[in-house]
Enzyme design. Structure first.
Site, PDB file in Angstrom:
ATOM      1  CG  ASN A  25      70.701  36.068  26.734  1.00 55.20           C
ATOM      2  OD1 ASN A  25      71.589  36.295  25.918  1.00 55.20           O
ATOM      3  ND2 ASN A  25      70.544  36.787  27.830  1.00 55.20           N
ATOM      4  CG  ASP A  33      63.274  42.245  28.117  1.00 57.74           C
ATOM      5  OD1 ASP A  33      63.450  41.091  27.686  1.00 57.74           O
ATOM      6  OD2 ASP A  33      63.811  43.242  27.613  1.00 57.74           O
ATOM      7  CG  LEU A  45      66.454  32.217  34.228  1.00 60.44           C
ATOM      8  CD1 LEU A  45      65.865  30.910  34.726  1.00 60.44           C
ATOM      9  CD2 LEU A  45      66.313  33.296  35.297  1.00 60.44           C
ATOM     10  N   GLY A  89      70.556  45.713  30.236  1.00 63.40           N
ATOM     11  CA  GLY A  89      69.630  44.760  30.814  1.00 63.40           C
ATOM     12  C   GLY A  89      69.330  45.034  32.271  1.00 63.40           C
TER      13      GLY A  89
END
Length: 416
Positions: free
Chosen positions: A94, A304, A63, A323
């Site tokens: 992340n 993911d 997030l 991503g």
């Protein structure tokens, strides 16, 4: 109160598996399960093909918050998880700052407490994720970290992985090691196959993944520590894990839903939503990966989920960030590939893999439930996306099955 009417229960560990029951939830607990329940005071949920299972768990979610709130806040991430049927998500390190000590983990636990979706922090494996010194693993575990992972960064130093696995085995925690040898991968951004050759994009061979997995398995065998290999994308990698599992039980793995459903053929459009890490493999590899779904090799299927704004995606392909988001589409895509009960199993195995108490569908138990309808087919559109960022690789794809809502932590969130 909530009354679920004539719901088919999907839970392989329960004697109620496959049976239709009414389920009454009161004050966050399963008060009664019976063939028929009448209660005029309850909110009634009734559908032609209502199903319920224990709440699904996504073991790889990124997030934006903290640090990149414009991508996705924690509040919005919780809504997106609920829309996808997830009552529990593991939050990848992340962000900025990434949790690497007790205070970082406690912050995330505190700001996400008592929500309909339980957020489980994953701590960094090394300080600043630079691969040189172990982070404060034990302190993070005591604060609530469920695993340790330098997100999408391979552990180059083999001895550091060895020491980390030995250390965490003393408190039964799980280390994640991203399966990529950076020397072999080089500057590749797509899979090495005919498509990448035709498009003229820098490629990386699947060998980069296989070599790293082979090394990590040898270290796991030596240390006996708990190793999880996230987002495996090659059949040779899964074959190595399958062989290892014949004699040892300390290794688990996940595969992302996009690597099970999308191939490198998608890259011909140069749509940056298909730029992923690891890269999409060729069509043959995808079909081979799917064959492992009904085995015990793949422990978990994950979304993911990686939210990215248009500033990261609306660029030339080689400059775009890798991503895709995926929580809202994970079930519909997976349910297209395999039987619903197996899909639910792969979306709930994370509890066991990461040492979490598995919810129970029994009277007197706290309700941690996903409510869904497994047979509805629809096309995934932007209107189906709850996430702030809309970078989905599944736009325009056919889905099977819709999530109706979730119940968890004495709260309920509904999609309808």
């Amino acid at each position: 109160m909530i009354l679920l009417k004539n719901a088919t229960i999907i839970d392989a560990t329960s004697t109620l598996n496959g049976k239709k029951r009414d389920v009454l939830i009161k004050n966050g607990k399963i008060e009664k399960i019976a063939s028929s329940i009448e209660n005029s005071d309850a909110k009634i949920i009734q559908k032609d093909n209502l199903h319920l299972s224990i709440g699904w768990m996504d073991t790889s979610v990124s997030l934006g918050e903290p640090g990149f709130e414009e991508r996705q806040t924690l509040k919005n991430g919780i809504k997106a998880a609920a829309a996808g049927g997830f009552t529990t998500i593991m939050l990848n390190p992340n962000n900025q700052p990434n949790p690497q000590d007790q205070s970082g983990v406690m912050y995330l636990k505190n700001v996400t407490a008592n929500q309909a979706v339980s957020i489980l922090p994953v701590g960094s494996f090394t300080l600043h994720q630079d691969g040189e010194h172990l982070a404060e693993l034990y302190d993070m575990q005591k604060a609530g970290a469920v695993s340790f992972y330098d997100y999408k960064h391979e552990v180059t130093n083999a001895n550091l992985l060895k020491v980390g696995l030995q250390y965490t085995s003393s408190f039964n925690s799980v280390v994640q090691s991203y399966p990529q040898n950076k020397d072999i991968a080089g500057k590749g951004i797509v899979n090495e196959d005919l498509v990448s050759t035709n498009l003229g994009l820098k490629s990386m061979p699947s060998l980069a993944e296989e070599l790293q997995i082979a090394r990590d398995l040898r270290i796991a065998a030596y240390t006996k520590g708990r190793l999880h290999i996230p987002t495996v994308s090659t059949t040779e990698g899964l074959k190595l894990i399958k062989e290892y599992k014949k004699s040892s039980k300390n290794v688990s793995c996940s595969v992302s839903i996009h690597h099970l459903t999308l191939s490198s053929n998608e890259l011909e459009s140069f749509d940056a939503n298909f730029k992923l890490q690891p890269p999409l493999r060729d069509d043959k590899e995808v079909k081979q990966l799917q064959k492992f779904l009904n085995s015990d090799v793949i422990d978990v299927v994950t979304s993911d989920h990686m939210p990215l704004t248009i500033e990261h995606k609306d660029l030339e392909f080689d400059r775009a960030t890798a991503g895709t988001i995926g929580m809202e589409s994970a079930f519909g895509a997976l349910n297209n590939l395999i039987a619903t009960d197996k899909a639910v199993e792969l979306l709930t195995n994370g509890y066991t893999v990461f040492n979490q108490d598995r919810p129970q569908i029994e009277e007197g138990q706290i309700a941690n439930l996903t409510i869904f309808e497994p047979d509805t087919s629809y096309t995934f559109e932007k209107s189906n996306i709850v996430s702030t960022s809309k970078n989905s690789a599944f736009l325009g794809k056919t889905m099977k099955g819709k999530v109706i809502g979730i119940i968890n932590n004495k709260k309920a969130l509904w999609n309808e």
